[in-house]
Design a protein around this motif. Structure first.
Motif, short mmCIF file in Angstrom:
data_model
loop_
_atom_site.label_atom_id
_atom_site.label_comp_id
_atom_site.label_asym_id
_atom_site.label_seq_id
_atom_site.Cartn_x
_atom_site.Cartn_y
_atom_site.Cartn_z
N ILE A 55 0.86 -1.19 0.00
CA ILE A 55 0.00 0.00 0.00
C ILE A 55 0.89 1.24 0.00
CG2 ILE A 55 -1.83 1.25 1.24
CD1 ILE A 55 -2.70 -1.60 0.59
N TYR A 56 0.60 2.17 -0.89
CA TYR A 56 1.27 3.48 -0.87
C TYR A 56 0.20 4.56 -0.69
CZ TYR A 56 5.83 1.64 -2.16
OH TYR A 56 7.04 0.99 -2.14
N GLY A 57 0.54 5.62 0.00
CA GLY A 57 -0.41 6.72 0.16
C GLY A 57 -1.05 6.67 1.54
N VAL A 116 -9.04 5.75 -4.92
CA VAL A 116 -8.42 4.46 -4.65
C VAL A 116 -8.02 3.86 -6.00
CG1 VAL A 116 -8.76 2.16 -3.68
CG2 VAL A 116 -9.90 4.13 -2.64
N ASN A 117 -6.82 3.33 -6.03
CA ASN A 117 -6.31 2.75 -7.27
C ASN A 117 -5.80 1.35 -6.95
OD1 ASN A 117 -4.99 2.45 -9.81
ND2 ASN A 117 -3.10 3.18 -8.86
N VAL A 118 -6.25 0.37 -7.71
CA VAL A 118 -5.76 -1.00 -7.48
C VAL A 118 -5.09 -1.51 -8.75
CG1 VAL A 118 -6.36 -3.38 -6.92
CG2 VAL A 118 -7.59 -1.52 -5.81
N ARG A 119 -3.87 -1.97 -8.60
CA ARG A 119 -3.19 -2.62 -9.71
C ARG A 119 -3.01 -4.08 -9.36
NH1 ARG A 119 2.09 -4.04 -11.42
NH2 ARG A 119 2.56 -3.51 -13.58
N LYS A 149 -10.97 -2.35 -6.89
CA LYS A 149 -11.00 -0.94 -6.47
C LYS A 149 -12.34 -0.61 -5.82
CE LYS A 149 -11.89 2.11 -9.69
NZ LYS A 149 -11.69 2.85 -10.95
N GLN A 179 -4.61 10.18 -3.06
CA GLN A 179 -4.78 8.90 -3.75
C GLN A 179 -4.15 7.81 -2.90
OE1 GLN A 179 -3.73 9.00 -7.91
NE2 GLN A 179 -2.68 7.03 -7.81
N ASP A 234 -2.86 3.94 -3.22
CA ASP A 234 -2.52 2.91 -4.21
C ASP A 234 -2.38 1.55 -3.56
OD1 ASP A 234 -2.22 4.40 -6.73
OD2 ASP A 234 -0.68 5.48 -5.61
N ILE A 235 -3.03 0.58 -4.15
CA ILE A 235 -2.97 -0.79 -3.65
C ILE A 235 -2.37 -1.64 -4.77
CG2 ILE A 235 -4.35 -2.77 -2.88
CD1 ILE A 235 -6.46 -0.70 -1.93
N TYR A 236 -1.21 -2.21 -4.51
CA TYR A 236 -0.55 -3.01 -5.54
C TYR A 236 -0.61 -4.49 -5.17
CZ TYR A 236 1.17 1.56 -6.91
OH TYR A 236 1.24 2.86 -7.29
#
Lengths: 239, 256
Positions: free
Chosen positions: A53-55, A72-75, A104, A120, A122-124
């Motif tokens: 997780i970033y942010g 929210v952003n999921v990659r 997401k 934002q 970010d979930i990677y």
């Protein structure tokens, strides 16, 4: 070892010896990465999934900034070496982009996004080894990683897939059951709100079969939740 | 955008009073028309309209090499384009996640249902037919998934298969219909102010917190499902949406 369709369910036992309601072994470890704000590693059956997780941080691109809540952003991405078959391609393909989108939506529901306007999160999700059920494994891990990051959420969420073999509804499909079975229905639930946050379905199902799948998934989620909680407590133990 | 916020507020206002801006009830489609064979150059085609929403579907058939794990089966490929002609929010460029989701949800239903018998698309060793279903959304007034299903299904039902001769496909000779084994249709529900309604307009979609789509292949079986948007749904809501989707099936199938 290659499994065939008629080996999927023999006398009520699945190819790996489980009964229809049994989960594969499930382990989650929080705080496994240094740079990410929060992280978790899930080992679920043969699946190995890492989440970072970033942010909350700056929105990129800037014009997407929402002044009332965090984006929210999921990659979701499968490593080229994750499968037992041929070499995969790097980076998200069309399937991965769709999974990123529905994942997401899960986290837009549970993260208190209004606490972090103009940012934002970010979930990677990195699939290091895949053996069926990677999207639900990734989301279950991501929920722990968000807690590890200290990002306020309404609940820990759990994902489980349901499927069918010879019209028997199973939970937690492995690769063979996913590829050779008669259906795949990945679901993510929040036990606190008793709601379904992710739902996808393919192959042919009756309503009763879908409802049976939901019931088994909610039961399985309770088991996963306990493991999630224990792993977080373990991580923040004193001394 | 301020305009969107106003549209969202207006939609919610109507729905909270148990009505809709266009006077429909919550479980009522706008007028539906489906016109087949609208692009004669394509092997199959259709234009589906739900209210002001317009989606073209074209089917092209080409030769292909089968997938290694299914050497005796043909291929189906579904793609969609959310063209900038359809809505000011659509931009040209690589496919967006909305466009990928739309194509994949339609693909899932067509594939799962067994509507196309892939074994019949086999020609000879290493040669099969590939069925390309392309969706062109040209006017987006909401409910793109349901409309795309109608367009794709109608286009497939109008598809004539080119003749295969001496290892070549003769696109100007199309003697046989593509056999379609069942009718796949889809009903999408939007959750707005806690209420569930079908066939949302684009303005209503702005007010929606989540969508669930159910595609069916006969009177009691579902062949695709998808939840989108941040809202959660209870099992009870899912249960009732499955019943309601099957209730709408007859109407949708009658348009194909």
């Amino acid at each position: 070892m290659k499994i065939t369709k008629d080996q999927l369910l023999v006398n009520g036992k699945r190819n790996d010896g489980r009964s229809p309601d049994d989960l594969r072994s499930f382990k989650v470890t929080a705080g496994v990465l240094k740079k990410a704000k929060g992280s978790a590693m899930v080992e679920w059956g043969k699946n190995k999934v890492l989440v970072g997780i970033y942010g909350p941080g700056e929105v990129f691109p800037k014009h997407l900034t929402n002044y009332t809540k965090a984006l929210v952003n999921v990659r979701y991405s499968m490593a080229p070496f994750c499968g037992a078959e041929e070499h995969g391609r790097s980076g998200p393909n069309r399937r991965a982009i769709e999974i990123g989108k529905v994942a997401k939506h899960v986290f837009e529901n549970i993260i208190l996004t209004r606490d972090f306007p103009r940012t934002q999160i970010d979930i990677y999700i990195e699939i290091l080894q895949s053996d069926g059920g990677t999207r639900v494994a990734g989301i279950t891990a991501a929920s722990v990683a968000l807690a590890d990051a200290g990002i306020p959420c309404k609940d820990l969420v759990q994902g489980v897939s349901a499927g069918k073999v010879n019209d028997t509804v199973l939970v937690d499909l492995d690769k063979w059951e996913d590829n050779l079975g008669e259906g795949d229905c990945p679901v993510v639930v929040s036990l606190r709100s008793n709601e379904i946050l992710l739902f996808q379905l393919d192959e042919v199902w009756t309503k009763q079969q879908v409802l049976q799948g939901f019931e088994k998934i909610f039961n399985a989620a309770k088991v996963l939740r306990q493991v999630q909680e224990e792993s977080l407590k373990e991580n923040y133990k004193e001394g | 955008m301020i305009i969107d916020e106003i549209k969202e507020a207006v939609s919610k206002d109507f729905i909270s009073k148990n009505t809709r801006q266009d006077g429909r009830n919550f479980l009522q489609y706008r007028d539906i028309t489906v016109t087949k064979n609208i692009i004669p150059n394509a092997e199959g085609s259709a234009l589906a309209q739900i209210g002001d929403t317009k989606v073209y579907a074209g089917v092209k058939i080409d030769l292909a090499t089968p997938y290694a794990d299914k050497p005796d089966e043909g291929i189906i490929v579904v793609n969609s384009e959310l063209s900038p002609i359809a809505h000011f929010k659509f931009e040209s460029g690589p496919p967006t996640e909305e466009s990928i989701e739309l194509a994949r949800v339609v693909d899932r239903g067509l594939r799962s249902s067994g509507a196309v018998d892939f074994k019949k698309l086999f020609l000879e060793e290493e040669k099969v037919l590939s069925v390309y279903v392309d969706l062109a959304v040209v006017d987006h007034s909401g409910d793109l998934i349901d409309c795309s299903y109608l367009a794709a299904m109608a286009a497939l039902k109008s598809t004539m298969v080119p003749k295969y001769e001496d290892g070549k496909l003769l696109h100007d000779e199309r003697p046989n219909k593509l056999e379609i084994l069942n009718d796949v249709v889809c009903t999408s529900f939007e959750k707005i102010s806690g209420k569930l309604l079908i066939d949302a307009t684009d303005d209503e979609e702005l007010a929606s917190s989540g969508r669930v789509s159910f595609a069916s292949c006969d009177d009691s079986h579902f062949c695709a499902g998808q939840k989108s948007g941040s809202a959660g749904f209870t099992v009870k809501e899912m249960d009732s949406m499955m019943d309601l989707a099957l209730e709408q099936r007859k109407l949708l199938v009658s348009k194909l």
